[in-house]
Design an enzyme around this catalytic site. Structure first.
Site, mmCIF file in Angstrom:
data_model
loop_
_atom_site.group_PDB
_atom_site.id
_atom_site.type_symbol
_atom_site.label_atom_id
_atom_site.label_comp_id
_atom_site.label_asym_id
_atom_site.label_seq_id
_atom_site.Cartn_x
_atom_site.Cartn_y
_atom_site.Cartn_z
ATOM 1 N N ARG A 20 0.834 -1.203 0.000
ATOM 2 C CA ARG A 20 0.000 0.000 0.000
ATOM 3 C C ARG A 20 0.868 1.251 0.000
ATOM 4 N NH1 ARG A 20 -0.624 4.728 2.825
ATOM 5 N NH2 ARG A 20 -0.267 3.598 4.773
ATOM 6 N N ASP A 21 1.545 1.523 1.081
ATOM 7 C CA ASP A 21 2.312 2.754 1.208
ATOM 8 C C ASP A 21 3.531 2.756 0.298
ATOM 9 O OD1 ASP A 21 2.892 5.258 2.172
ATOM 10 O OD2 ASP A 21 3.919 4.550 3.958
ATOM 11 N N HIS A 212 5.999 4.741 12.542
ATOM 12 C CA HIS A 212 6.052 4.690 11.075
ATOM 13 C C HIS A 212 7.076 5.733 10.628
ATOM 14 C CE1 HIS A 212 3.859 3.995 7.122
ATOM 15 N NE2 HIS A 212 4.636 5.028 6.842
ATOM 16 N N HIS A 214 10.122 7.319 8.147
ATOM 17 C CA HIS A 214 10.688 7.411 6.803
ATOM 18 C C HIS A 214 12.185 7.673 6.921
ATOM 19 C CE1 HIS A 214 6.952 8.144 4.091
ATOM 20 N NE2 HIS A 214 6.653 7.370 5.115
ATOM 21 N N CYS A 245 4.838 9.630 0.572
ATOM 22 C CA CYS A 245 3.485 10.182 0.584
ATOM 23 C C CYS A 245 3.278 11.076 -0.629
ATOM 24 C CB CYS A 245 3.243 10.987 1.867
ATOM 25 S SG CYS A 245 1.635 11.805 1.912
ATOM 26 N N ASN A 254 10.232 5.001 2.671
ATOM 27 C CA ASN A 254 9.860 4.409 3.946
ATOM 28 C C ASN A 254 11.059 3.698 4.550
ATOM 29 O OD1 ASN A 254 6.843 4.623 4.472
ATOM 30 N ND2 ASN A 254 6.813 3.874 2.369
#
Length: 307
Positions: A20-21, A212, A214, A245, A254
Protein backbone atom coordinates in the site's frame (compact mmCIF):
# COMPACT_ATOMS: atom_id res chain seq x y z
CA UNK A 1 23.53 5.82 27.31
CA UNK A 2 25.45 2.57 26.87
CA UNK A 3 23.78 0.11 24.52
CA UNK A 4 24.06 -2.68 27.09
CA UNK A 5 21.89 -0.65 29.45
CA UNK A 6 19.11 -0.15 26.95
CA UNK A 7 15.93 -2.03 27.83
CA UNK A 8 15.23 -3.75 24.52
CA UNK A 9 12.21 -5.97 23.82
CA UNK A 10 12.84 -9.63 23.06
CA UNK A 11 10.64 -9.54 19.97
CA UNK A 12 9.18 -6.99 17.57
CA UNK A 13 6.26 -7.03 15.14
CA UNK A 14 7.19 -5.65 11.74
CA UNK A 15 4.13 -4.41 9.88
CA UNK A 16 4.76 -4.55 6.15
CA UNK A 17 3.12 -1.63 4.36
CA UNK A 18 4.88 -1.97 1.01
CA UNK A 19 1.88 -3.14 -1.05
CA UNK A 20 0.00 0.00 0.00
CA UNK A 21 2.31 2.75 1.21
CA UNK A 22 5.18 1.47 -0.88
CA UNK A 23 3.41 1.18 -4.21
CA UNK A 24 1.07 4.17 -3.96
CA UNK A 25 3.81 6.57 -5.00
CA UNK A 26 5.02 4.55 -7.99
CA UNK A 27 4.18 6.13 -11.35
CA UNK A 28 4.49 2.94 -13.35
CA UNK A 29 1.38 0.83 -12.82
CA UNK A 30 2.17 -2.55 -11.31
CA UNK A 31 0.06 -5.28 -12.86
CA UNK A 32 -2.62 -6.73 -10.60
CA UNK A 33 -1.33 -10.28 -10.93
CA UNK A 34 2.14 -9.07 -9.89
CA UNK A 35 0.75 -7.37 -6.80
CA UNK A 36 -1.07 -10.57 -5.89
CA UNK A 37 2.04 -12.68 -6.38
CA UNK A 38 4.15 -10.25 -4.36
CA UNK A 39 1.74 -10.27 -1.43
CA UNK A 40 1.68 -14.07 -1.56
CA UNK A 41 5.47 -14.07 -1.40
CA UNK A 42 5.37 -11.69 1.57
CA UNK A 43 2.93 -14.02 3.31
CA UNK A 44 5.51 -16.79 3.07
CA UNK A 45 8.29 -14.79 4.76
CA UNK A 46 6.95 -15.08 8.30
CA UNK A 47 5.54 -11.56 8.38
CA UNK A 48 2.47 -11.50 10.62
CA UNK A 49 0.98 -8.28 9.23
CA UNK A 50 0.66 -6.99 5.66
CA UNK A 51 -1.16 -3.84 4.58
CA UNK A 52 -2.24 -4.99 1.15
CA UNK A 53 -3.95 -1.97 -0.44
CA UNK A 54 -6.10 1.11 0.03
CA UNK A 55 -9.79 1.53 -0.79
CA UNK A 56 -9.46 5.15 -1.83
CA UNK A 57 -10.99 6.78 -4.88
CA UNK A 58 -8.90 5.54 -7.86
CA UNK A 59 -8.60 9.06 -9.25
CA UNK A 60 -6.52 10.00 -6.20
CA UNK A 61 -4.26 6.93 -6.25
CA UNK A 62 -4.56 5.15 -9.62
CA UNK A 63 -1.91 2.63 -8.62
CA UNK A 64 -4.36 1.05 -6.17
CA UNK A 65 -7.45 1.11 -8.40
CA UNK A 66 -7.44 -2.71 -8.33
CA UNK A 67 -7.81 -2.88 -4.54
CA UNK A 68 -10.85 -5.14 -4.50
CA UNK A 69 -9.43 -7.62 -7.00
CA UNK A 70 -6.11 -7.79 -5.19
CA UNK A 71 -7.72 -8.26 -1.79
CA UNK A 72 -10.03 -10.98 -3.05
CA UNK A 73 -7.35 -12.87 -4.97
CA UNK A 74 -4.43 -13.21 -2.55
CA UNK A 75 -3.78 -16.39 -0.62
CA UNK A 76 -4.72 -15.97 3.03
CA UNK A 77 -2.42 -17.36 5.69
CA UNK A 78 -4.04 -17.96 9.05
CA UNK A 79 -1.23 -16.33 11.05
CA UNK A 80 -1.15 -13.17 8.92
CA UNK A 81 -3.30 -10.09 9.43
CA UNK A 82 -4.31 -8.54 6.09
CA UNK A 83 -5.09 -4.85 6.44
CA UNK A 84 -6.28 -2.07 4.13
CA UNK A 85 -6.42 1.70 4.37
CA UNK A 86 -9.97 3.09 4.31
CA UNK A 87 -10.78 6.82 4.00
CA UNK A 88 -14.57 6.79 4.35
CA UNK A 89 -17.73 4.66 4.44
CA UNK A 90 -17.64 4.01 0.71
CA UNK A 91 -14.12 2.67 1.03
CA UNK A 92 -15.22 0.57 3.97
CA UNK A 93 -17.80 -1.14 1.78
CA UNK A 94 -15.01 -2.40 -0.45
CA UNK A 95 -12.85 -3.44 2.48
CA UNK A 96 -15.69 -5.43 4.03
CA UNK A 97 -16.56 -7.02 0.69
CA UNK A 98 -12.92 -8.07 0.41
CA UNK A 99 -13.04 -9.38 3.99
CA UNK A 100 -9.85 -7.72 5.17
CA UNK A 101 -8.85 -8.47 8.75
CA UNK A 102 -8.07 -4.93 9.79
CA UNK A 103 -9.23 -1.49 8.69
CA UNK A 104 -6.84 1.45 8.93
CA UNK A 105 -8.09 5.04 9.08
CA UNK A 106 -5.83 8.03 8.66
CA UNK A 107 -5.47 11.74 9.27
CA UNK A 108 -2.78 14.28 10.04
CA UNK A 109 -1.61 16.11 13.14
CA UNK A 110 -1.12 19.30 11.11
CA UNK A 111 -4.03 21.22 9.64
CA UNK A 112 -2.40 22.01 6.29
CA UNK A 113 -1.41 18.43 5.52
CA UNK A 114 -4.83 17.17 6.55
CA UNK A 115 -6.46 19.64 4.14
CA UNK A 116 -4.11 18.58 1.35
CA UNK A 117 -4.40 14.85 2.05
CA UNK A 118 -8.09 14.54 2.96
CA UNK A 119 -9.52 17.85 1.74
CA UNK A 120 -10.98 18.50 5.18
CA UNK A 121 -9.99 20.23 8.38
CA UNK A 122 -8.95 18.09 11.33
CA UNK A 123 -12.20 18.80 13.16
CA UNK A 124 -14.24 17.93 10.08
CA UNK A 125 -12.37 14.64 9.64
CA UNK A 126 -13.51 13.02 12.88
CA UNK A 127 -17.21 12.83 11.84
CA UNK A 128 -16.09 11.08 8.64
CA UNK A 129 -13.99 8.52 10.49
CA UNK A 130 -16.46 7.84 13.32
CA UNK A 131 -18.93 5.68 11.31
CA UNK A 132 -16.04 3.94 9.52
CA UNK A 133 -14.54 2.88 12.85
CA UNK A 134 -17.90 1.93 14.37
CA UNK A 135 -19.05 -0.10 11.37
CA UNK A 136 -15.70 -1.86 11.04
CA UNK A 137 -15.78 -2.84 14.71
CA UNK A 138 -19.39 -3.99 14.37
CA UNK A 139 -18.27 -6.21 11.47
CA UNK A 140 -15.70 -7.87 13.70
CA UNK A 141 -12.65 -6.09 12.28
CA UNK A 142 -9.83 -4.55 14.24
CA UNK A 143 -9.20 -0.87 13.52
CA UNK A 144 -5.92 0.95 13.36
CA UNK A 145 -5.33 4.68 13.15
CA UNK A 146 -2.55 6.51 11.35
CA UNK A 147 -1.50 10.01 12.35
CA UNK A 148 0.71 11.68 9.76
CA UNK A 149 3.15 14.60 10.19
CA UNK A 150 3.77 13.80 13.85
CA UNK A 151 7.35 15.07 13.70
CA UNK A 152 7.02 17.74 11.05
CA UNK A 153 4.78 19.02 8.26
CA UNK A 154 5.88 19.91 4.71
CA UNK A 155 3.65 23.00 4.84
CA UNK A 156 3.80 24.14 8.47
CA UNK A 157 7.16 22.92 9.72
CA UNK A 158 7.26 21.87 13.37
CA UNK A 159 4.21 20.14 14.86
CA UNK A 160 3.53 20.38 18.58
CA UNK A 161 3.13 17.33 20.79
CA UNK A 162 -0.19 18.83 21.94
CA UNK A 163 -1.51 18.67 18.38
CA UNK A 164 -0.51 15.01 18.17
CA UNK A 165 -2.13 14.22 21.52
CA UNK A 166 -5.37 15.95 20.54
CA UNK A 167 -5.74 13.78 17.44
CA UNK A 168 -4.63 10.63 19.27
CA UNK A 169 -7.12 11.24 22.10
CA UNK A 170 -10.03 11.56 19.69
CA UNK A 171 -9.07 8.52 17.60
CA UNK A 172 -8.78 6.29 20.67
CA UNK A 173 -12.10 7.67 21.93
CA UNK A 174 -13.67 6.74 18.60
CA UNK A 175 -12.52 3.15 19.09
CA UNK A 176 -9.24 2.46 17.32
CA UNK A 177 -7.15 -0.27 18.93
CA UNK A 178 -3.70 0.84 17.75
CA UNK A 179 -2.20 4.16 16.72
CA UNK A 180 0.69 4.47 14.27
CA UNK A 181 2.69 7.67 14.63
CA UNK A 182 4.09 8.77 11.28
CA UNK A 183 7.21 10.72 10.38
CA UNK A 184 5.69 11.51 7.00
CA UNK A 185 8.53 13.61 5.58
CA UNK A 186 11.40 11.90 7.38
CA UNK A 187 12.53 14.84 9.50
CA UNK A 188 12.54 13.21 12.94
CA UNK A 189 15.73 12.85 14.94
CA UNK A 190 16.31 10.58 17.97
CA UNK A 191 16.05 13.36 20.55
CA UNK A 192 12.77 14.56 19.06
CA UNK A 193 11.39 11.01 18.93
CA UNK A 194 12.18 10.57 22.61
CA UNK A 195 10.54 13.87 23.55
CA UNK A 196 7.35 13.19 21.58
CA UNK A 197 7.07 9.57 22.67
CA UNK A 198 7.46 10.45 26.35
CA UNK A 199 4.50 12.79 25.95
CA UNK A 200 2.42 10.20 24.12
CA UNK A 201 3.36 7.38 26.51
CA UNK A 202 2.26 9.49 29.45
CA UNK A 203 -1.25 9.25 28.00
CA UNK A 204 -1.44 5.89 26.18
CA UNK A 205 -0.01 2.39 26.78
CA UNK A 206 3.00 1.37 24.71
CA UNK A 207 1.22 -1.78 23.53
CA UNK A 208 -1.26 0.34 21.59
CA UNK A 209 1.35 2.37 19.72
CA UNK A 210 3.39 1.79 16.58
CA UNK A 211 5.99 3.89 14.79
CA UNK A 212 6.05 4.69 11.07
CA UNK A 213 9.41 6.20 10.15
CA UNK A 214 10.69 7.41 6.80
CA UNK A 215 14.37 7.32 5.99
CA UNK A 216 14.43 10.49 3.87
CA UNK A 217 17.40 11.88 5.84
CA UNK A 218 18.92 8.60 6.97
CA UNK A 219 17.70 8.71 10.59
CA UNK A 220 15.02 6.00 10.57
CA UNK A 221 16.97 3.19 12.27
CA UNK A 222 18.37 5.58 14.89
CA UNK A 223 14.80 6.64 15.62
CA UNK A 224 13.73 3.00 15.86
CA UNK A 225 16.39 2.40 18.51
CA UNK A 226 15.02 5.24 20.65
CA UNK A 227 11.48 3.90 20.31
CA UNK A 228 12.63 0.39 21.20
CA UNK A 229 14.24 1.70 24.37
CA UNK A 230 10.92 3.31 25.34
CA UNK A 231 9.11 0.00 24.98
CA UNK A 232 7.65 0.28 21.48
CA UNK A 233 7.59 -3.09 19.72
CA UNK A 234 5.46 -2.40 16.63
CA UNK A 235 7.05 -0.81 13.56
CA UNK A 236 5.75 -0.11 10.06
CA UNK A 237 8.13 -0.56 7.15
CA UNK A 238 8.15 -1.18 3.41
CA UNK A 239 10.29 -3.81 1.76
CA UNK A 240 13.31 -2.33 0.00
CA UNK A 241 12.46 1.18 1.22
CA UNK A 242 9.62 1.62 -1.27
CA UNK A 243 7.30 4.55 -1.15
CA UNK A 244 6.47 7.88 0.34
CA UNK A 245 3.49 10.18 0.58
CA UNK A 246 2.02 11.64 -2.64
CA UNK A 247 0.83 14.68 -0.64
CA UNK A 248 4.16 15.33 1.10
CA UNK A 249 6.79 16.61 -1.34
CA UNK A 250 10.16 14.98 -0.80
CA UNK A 251 8.83 12.25 1.47
CA UNK A 252 10.48 9.43 -0.42
CA UNK A 253 11.70 6.33 1.29
CA UNK A 254 9.86 4.41 3.95
CA UNK A 255 12.01 2.65 6.50
CA UNK A 256 13.09 -0.51 4.66
CA UNK A 257 11.77 -3.78 6.08
CA UNK A 258 14.97 -5.59 5.11
CA UNK A 259 17.18 -3.02 6.86
CA UNK A 260 14.99 -3.06 9.97
CA UNK A 261 14.96 -6.86 9.99
CA UNK A 262 18.76 -6.99 9.71
CA UNK A 263 19.26 -4.63 12.63
CA UNK A 264 16.73 -6.29 14.91
CA UNK A 265 17.80 -9.88 14.29
CA UNK A 266 21.48 -9.04 14.75
CA UNK A 267 20.63 -7.36 18.04
CA UNK A 268 18.95 -10.57 19.20
CA UNK A 269 15.42 -9.21 18.80
CA UNK A 270 13.17 -11.79 17.16
CA UNK A 271 10.88 -10.93 14.27
CA UNK A 272 9.81 -14.38 13.04
CA UNK A 273 10.81 -13.43 9.47
CA UNK A 274 12.90 -15.59 7.12
CA UNK A 275 15.58 -13.40 5.59
CA UNK A 276 16.10 -15.40 2.39
CA UNK A 277 12.39 -15.32 1.58
CA UNK A 278 12.26 -11.62 2.39
CA UNK A 279 15.08 -10.88 -0.05
CA UNK A 280 13.42 -13.02 -2.73
CA UNK A 281 10.26 -10.94 -2.35
CA UNK A 282 12.35 -7.76 -2.60
CA UNK A 283 14.04 -8.94 -5.79
CA UNK A 284 10.65 -9.81 -7.27
CA UNK A 285 9.08 -6.39 -6.75
CA UNK A 286 12.29 -4.64 -7.78
CA UNK A 287 11.97 -6.35 -11.14
CA UNK A 288 8.37 -5.18 -11.50
CA UNK A 289 8.83 -1.51 -10.62
CA UNK A 290 11.65 -1.16 -13.12
CA UNK A 291 14.18 0.49 -10.82
CA UNK A 292 16.54 -0.44 -8.02
CA UNK A 293 15.20 -0.52 -4.49
CA UNK A 294 17.01 2.01 -2.27
CA UNK A 295 17.50 -0.04 0.91
CA UNK A 296 21.02 -0.61 2.22
CA UNK A 297 20.39 -4.33 2.27
CA UNK A 298 19.56 -4.46 -1.41
CA UNK A 299 22.62 -2.38 -2.26
CA UNK A 300 24.75 -4.78 -0.24
CA UNK A 301 23.24 -7.80 -1.98
CA UNK A 302 24.07 -6.31 -5.37
CA UNK A 303 27.61 -5.54 -4.28
CA UNK A 304 28.53 -9.03 -3.07
CA UNK A 305 30.41 -9.82 -6.25
CA UNK A 306 32.43 -6.60 -6.22
CA UNK A 307 36.18 -6.79 -5.64
Amino acid sequence: MLLNNINLPSSVTIKEVGPRDGLQNENQFIQTEDKIQWINMLSETGLSYIEITSFVNPKWIPQLADALQVAKSINRYKNVTYAALVPNERGLEGALEANVDEVAVFMSASESHNLKNINKSINDTFPILKPVIQEALAAGKTVRGYVSTVFGCPYEGAVSADAVLTVADELFTLGIQELSLGDTIGVANPKQVEEVLLEVLSRFPKERLAMHFHNTRGTALANVLVALNLGISNFDSALGGLGGCPYAPGASGNLATDDLHYMLENMGIKTGINRDQLLNAALFIEGKIGKLLPSHTMQTERGKNCT
